[in-house]
Scaffold this active site. Sequence first.
Site, PDB file in Angstrom:
ATOM      1  N   GLY A 120      28.719  47.404  26.995  1.00 60.28           N
ATOM      2  CA  GLY A 120      30.045  47.744  26.603  1.00 60.28           C
ATOM      3  C   GLY A 120      30.625  47.337  25.453  1.00 60.28           C
ATOM      4  O   GLY A 120      31.749  46.951  25.000  1.00 60.28           O
ATOM      5  N   VAL A 169      25.515  50.815  33.030  1.00 61.07           N
ATOM      6  CA  VAL A 169      25.053  49.683  33.462  1.00 61.07           C
ATOM      7  C   VAL A 169      25.605  49.811  34.952  1.00 61.07           C
ATOM      8  O   VAL A 169      25.133  48.523  35.751  1.00 61.07           O
ATOM      9  CB  VAL A 169      25.255  48.435  32.731  1.00 61.07           C
ATOM     10  N   TYR A 175      39.494  45.042  40.843  1.00 69.44           N
ATOM     11  CA  TYR A 175      39.395  44.173  39.712  1.00 69.44           C
ATOM     12  C   TYR A 175      39.069  42.676  39.619  1.00 69.44           C
ATOM     13  O   TYR A 175      38.318  42.090  39.297  1.00 69.44           O
ATOM     14  CB  TYR A 175      40.550  44.749  38.551  1.00 69.44           C
ATOM     15  N   LYS A 187      35.996  40.356  39.115  1.00 70.77           N
ATOM     16  CA  LYS A 187      36.062  39.065  38.089  1.00 70.77           C
ATOM     17  C   LYS A 187      35.886  37.858  38.899  1.00 70.77           C
ATOM     18  O   LYS A 187      35.277  36.915  38.218  1.00 70.77           O
ATOM     19  CB  LYS A 187      37.286  39.445  37.506  1.00 70.77           C
TER      20      LYS A 187
END
Length: 260
Positions: free
Chosen positions: A26, A78, A169, A173
């Site tokens: 990224g 990915v 999210y 994480k």
Amino acid sequence: MATAILSEVMVPASKSLAGKVALITGASRGIGRAIALELANRGATVAVNCRTSVIRAGEVRDEIVHFGGASEVFLSDVSDRFGARNLIQEVFGVYERIDVLVNNAGITRDRSIRKMTDGDWLDVIDTNLNSAFYCTSAALPFMIERSFGRIVNVASFVGQAGNFGQANYAASKGGLIAFTKVLALELAKYNITANVIAPGFTATDMTDHIPPDVMEQIKQRIPMHRLATPEEIAKAAAFLICDGDYITGQQINVNGGIYM
Ligand code: NAP
């Protein structure tokens, strides 16, 4: 022996990654782009990955080359296990080594948990968390072979503190942080370190869509009352990679104080 020590000492700190190959997932824009430029500036050959923004990734490569560095673009999704593993093989095929891996690719699909779809959940977990497993596990043999590796996983303060509307999210994480600790434990004996950078709100495309009134509220929540720049995040990543020889399993929070 004396010559080897002398030549190590004489490498300017700013070029301490000379001879090393760094893959940043990224890296076409935002934080990944800034990390790519920072590592290139410190002498690394940089493999710039992205999923679709081939023109922007090409601009990152061109900027690196313009300033005398070496870089190529590697287009790959990915979040897909085959895409991620092919990416690693391609980078190794070109450079015959991978010394540094920065798992940075990430997306958001924000919705309250009551409205979150399976697709929202899976897209984020696949892109932000599963990608790190695919890329890391594929790159490890090349690092172990050389008894050297620097892995930096780009998490978020949301993985530490949670955030309304970001169950997917936050889980991705938080998972990345836990994943990093296990990498650190298992890989220390190969001189491979694994650490987390946990940014706070950072000025990139990811935060660009936030309405101005909401952004004002966010800034009020941040003790430093502003967003990070991607370059501020990149400097912390470069520190871990260049100067973090005895740092592993740690998190560096670059968040203006929003989470302590
Ligand atoms: P960004 O500006 O939206 O850039 C995201 C990058 O990830 C792009 O290069 C994008 O490639 C790439 N990417 C997305 N999905 C991919 C996939 N499946 N395969 C390969 N590449 C993929 O985001 P950013 O703000 O720089 O975020 C970078 C990382 O920092 C993310 O992990 C994010 O969660 C984390 N972070 C960001 C913030 C923030 O406030 N911005 C805060 C904390 C943590 P394309 O251009 O091809 O789409």
